[in-house]
Motif scaffolding. Structure first.
Motif, mmCIF file in Angstrom:
data_model
loop_
_atom_site.group_PDB
_atom_site.id
_atom_site.type_symbol
_atom_site.label_atom_id
_atom_site.label_comp_id
_atom_site.label_asym_id
_atom_site.label_seq_id
_atom_site.Cartn_x
_atom_site.Cartn_y
_atom_site.Cartn_z
ATOM 1 N N CYS A 168 41.764 18.446 32.365
ATOM 2 C CA CYS A 168 40.691 19.060 32.356
ATOM 3 C C CYS A 168 40.760 20.379 31.506
ATOM 4 C CB CYS A 168 40.395 19.719 33.751
ATOM 5 S SG CYS A 168 38.896 20.556 33.777
ATOM 6 N N ILE A 169 39.855 19.969 30.153
ATOM 7 C CA ILE A 169 39.834 20.998 29.403
ATOM 8 C C ILE A 169 38.455 21.723 29.206
ATOM 9 C CG2 ILE A 169 40.084 21.428 26.746
ATOM 10 C CD1 ILE A 169 42.403 19.179 26.917
ATOM 11 N N ALA A 170 38.165 23.052 29.781
ATOM 12 C CA ALA A 170 37.094 23.617 29.886
ATOM 13 C C ALA A 170 35.899 22.769 30.242
ATOM 14 C CB ALA A 170 36.859 24.160 28.231
ATOM 15 N N GLY A 171 36.213 22.046 31.114
ATOM 16 C CA GLY A 171 35.223 21.237 31.885
ATOM 17 C C GLY A 171 35.089 19.832 31.302
ATOM 18 N N GLN A 172 35.778 19.439 30.105
ATOM 19 C CA GLN A 172 35.703 18.059 29.619
ATOM 20 C C GLN A 172 37.209 17.324 30.266
ATOM 21 O OE1 GLN A 172 33.207 17.061 28.074
ATOM 22 N NE2 GLN A 172 32.283 19.158 28.543
ATOM 23 N N TRP A 173 36.848 16.237 30.780
ATOM 24 C CA TRP A 173 38.012 15.329 31.158
ATOM 25 C C TRP A 173 38.297 14.311 30.084
ATOM 26 C CZ3 TRP A 173 40.867 16.149 35.643
ATOM 27 C CH2 TRP A 173 40.311 17.062 36.429
ATOM 28 N N ARG A 174 39.544 14.517 29.494
ATOM 29 C CA ARG A 174 40.028 13.736 28.459
ATOM 30 C C ARG A 174 41.307 13.871 28.270
ATOM 31 N NH1 ARG A 174 41.770 16.646 24.411
ATOM 32 N NH2 ARG A 174 40.911 18.514 23.711
ATOM 33 N N LEU A 175 42.083 12.927 27.503
ATOM 34 C CA LEU A 175 43.373 12.835 27.397
ATOM 35 C C LEU A 175 44.003 14.206 26.517
ATOM 36 C CD1 LEU A 175 44.133 9.149 26.336
ATOM 37 C CD2 LEU A 175 44.300 10.133 28.665
ATOM 38 N N GLY A 176 45.027 14.428 26.822
ATOM 39 C CA GLY A 176 45.732 15.744 26.082
ATOM 40 C C GLY A 176 46.068 15.165 24.803
ATOM 41 N N VAL B 240 40.706 27.797 26.092
ATOM 42 C CA VAL B 240 40.718 29.260 26.270
ATOM 43 C C VAL B 240 39.332 29.656 25.848
ATOM 44 C CG1 VAL B 240 41.342 31.622 25.838
ATOM 45 C CG2 VAL B 240 43.130 29.822 26.400
ATOM 46 N N LEU B 241 38.987 28.940 24.824
ATOM 47 C CA LEU B 241 37.544 29.567 24.220
ATOM 48 C C LEU B 241 36.468 29.111 24.911
ATOM 49 C CD1 LEU B 241 38.126 28.609 20.120
ATOM 50 C CD2 LEU B 241 37.993 30.864 21.172
ATOM 51 N N GLY B 242 36.651 27.758 25.194
ATOM 52 C CA GLY B 242 35.633 27.111 26.159
ATOM 53 C C GLY B 242 35.493 27.802 27.567
ATOM 54 N N ALA B 243 36.586 28.348 28.069
ATOM 55 C CA ALA B 243 36.556 28.906 29.458
ATOM 56 C C ALA B 243 35.841 30.532 29.363
ATOM 57 C CB ALA B 243 38.016 29.155 29.924
ATOM 58 N N GLY C 164 33.855 24.278 33.056
ATOM 59 C CA GLY C 164 34.391 25.167 32.140
ATOM 60 C C GLY C 164 35.131 26.520 33.015
ATOM 61 N N MET C 165 34.685 26.545 34.210
ATOM 62 C CA MET C 165 35.262 27.589 34.977
ATOM 63 C C MET C 165 36.863 27.503 35.403
ATOM 64 S SD MET C 165 33.239 30.157 34.461
ATOM 65 C CE MET C 165 34.093 31.336 35.731
#
Length: 498
Positions: free
Chosen positions: A10-18, A49-52, A200-201
């Motif tokens: 979970c990257i700022a609300g987006q679920w994708r592969l690292g 962090v930017l997305g959060a 994103g939270m």
């Protein structure tokens, strides 16, 4: 869950592969992979962090009324309870704890979200006593993006203790779970989103702490770090935080003394000492790993203790009757074995255990039995260093003055236990012992309503408690001028133009 599938993060609300390397989460009871995922990369940290930060500014979460945020936290607690068995089984696979223990940890996490929901909607701001022609107020506001760096020994409970108050305060949260136990944090993030938390939270960044934890701690938009883990790493975080002038909460190691006085109830004391060191396979910061017993009671107590310890059921975490599961990894078991060898080299005698369990299912996983040392003085390494395994060192004592000196002779000061029928005596001794938590006639019991933390190398700050939410907020003072006339100084010193 299929082990071939690579799980998204979970990257700022987006679920994708690292973007980092692919790695596995292993079941410590068998050494088999139960899930695969790609670690987060440094680029993922920056994006997260930017997305959060953007979510904090624009999602509206921080601006919601406290009772509105509380409603989402109540829903998170409800969803955890609805998914409790699935979560308990997932944690069993993630770190090998017995299923009975993981069920308790999941229940604790639900209770934590419920508690901080209540704390959020009942948190009061203050009109302070006036000292002049003005009204003064003290208010609290969220910080922004905060990082929660959590350990592998009790993931969902530790994550809830950081995430719940941080969200209640209005912050965006980035969870950095332990590299080897990422599954519960990912599932918790899904639950938070399902409950209505804006995208994103909450974010989850699995991977190496030395890389991702450093990047998070150093990032200028991360306004607070709450860390649970080893003392060395905690001190490193503290140095970074000092350079940033950033507040931190550090819940670190322990080498907790357990004290059995000569008037103790032996049934309660034996049960409590066993639970304090051998539950969770000793992989607990508050484990009661140093045992001090009144000399007059020492031998009969040790006979009862070791006889009971020998009956502890070590085995398959799926079995409802299992009391101790495996250690977290082969490397950690080897570390425990090195400490046993060190204790023997220091002159200690093994009264119980000391060798890895072998045969059958034991050969598949990372099992180690309850182990009891005696014949060592408190200044020996195995009495001073945190082993983080099922190893107890027992020592007799002669008088309480010397006992207090020995119990406090440690760089750690996280917890302690006292066993006595005399509550006045226990109270007096408990006030002399230097520790963040002292249990009297019980051990390793927790309440989310009671603050927890350590002194000295056991950490900084406190978690839990009604005011734990304030750890994730900035305090602001407001002054409302009530004077009828302009400030006198300006009128008295104003120059009049010719």
């Amino acid at each position: 869950m299929t082990t071939e599938q690579t799980l998204p993060i979970c990257i700022a609300g987006q679920w994708r592969l690292g973007r980092g390397e692919r790695y596995a989460s292993y079941y410590p009871a068998t050494g088999e992979a139960v899930a695969w995922l790609n670690a987060a990369s440094l680029e993922d940290v920056e994006e997260t962090v930017l997305g959060a930060h953007q979510a904090f500014l624009h999602s509206g979460w921080a601006q919601r009324k406290p009772h509105e945020r509380a409603g989402v936290l109540y829903r998170i607690a409800q969803l955890i309870r609805e998914q409790s068995e699935e979560l308990a089984q997932l944690q069993r696979q993630d770190n090998g704890k017995p299923i009975g223990e993981t069920r308790n940890l999941v229940a604790s996490a639900a209770g934590t979200f419920q508690f901080f929901a209540a704390a959020c909607e009942t948190l009061e701001e203050t009109i302070t006593p006036s000292r002049g022609d003005f009204v003064t107020m003290s208010v609290y506001e969220p910080m922004g993006v905060v990082a929660a760096i959590t350990p592998w020994n009790s993931p969902i409970a530790s994550e809830a203790q950081k995430v719940a108050p941080a969200l209640a305060a209005g912050n965006a949260v980035v969870i950095k779970p332990a590299e080897i136990t990422p599954l519960l944090a990912l599932q918790l993030a899904r639950i938070c989103e399902e409950a209505g938390l804006p995208k994103g939270m909450i974010s989850v960044l699995p991977g190496k702490g030395s890389v991702l934890g450093d990047a998070l701690t150093q990032h200028p938009l991360v306004k607070r770090v709450s860390f649970t883990g080893g003392t060395r790493t905690g001190k490193h975080i503290a140095h970074i935080a000092a350079d940033k002038m950033m507040p931190v909460s550090l819940e670190l190691g322990g080498k907790s003394p357990t004290i059995v006085l000569d008037d103790a109830d032996l049934d309660h004391a034996v049960a409590g000492v066993l639970y304090g060191i051998f539950s969770s396979s000793g992989e607990a910061c508050i484990a009661g790993s140093r045992l001090f017993v009144a000399r007059s009671l020492y031998e009969p107590f040790m006979q009862r203790l070791c006889a009971a310890a020998a009956t502890i059921r070590v085995g398959n975490p799926e079995d409802e009757t299992t009391q101790m599961g495996p250690l977290i990894s082969a490397a950690h078991r080897e570390s425990v074995e090195r400490y046993v060898a060190l204790g023997l080299s220091e002159g200690g005698r093994l009264r119980l255990g000391g060798e890895r369990l072998r045969g059958g299912d034991y050969d598949k996983g990372f099992f180690f039995p309850p182990t009891v040392f005696e014949g060592l003085s408190n200044d020996r390494q195995v009495c001073q260093e945190e082993i983080f395994g099922p190893v107890l060192v027992a020592m007799p004592f002669d008088d309480e003055t010397d006992l207090v000196k020995q119990a406090n002779d440690s760089i750690y000061a996280l917890a302690a236990g006292i066993w006595s029928r005399d509550y006045k005596r226990a109270w007096t001794l408990g006030r002399k012992i230097q520790a963040g938590t002292v249990w009297i006639n019980t051990y390793k019991q927790f309440s989310i309503s009671t603050p927890f933390g350590g002194w000295r190398d056991s950490g900084l700050g406190r978690e839990k408690g009604r005011l734990g939410i304030l750890q994730y907020m900035e305090q602001k003072s407001l002054y409302w001028g009530m004077n009828e006339q302009p400030l006198a100084w300006a009128s008295e010193h104003r120059e009049v133009a010719p």
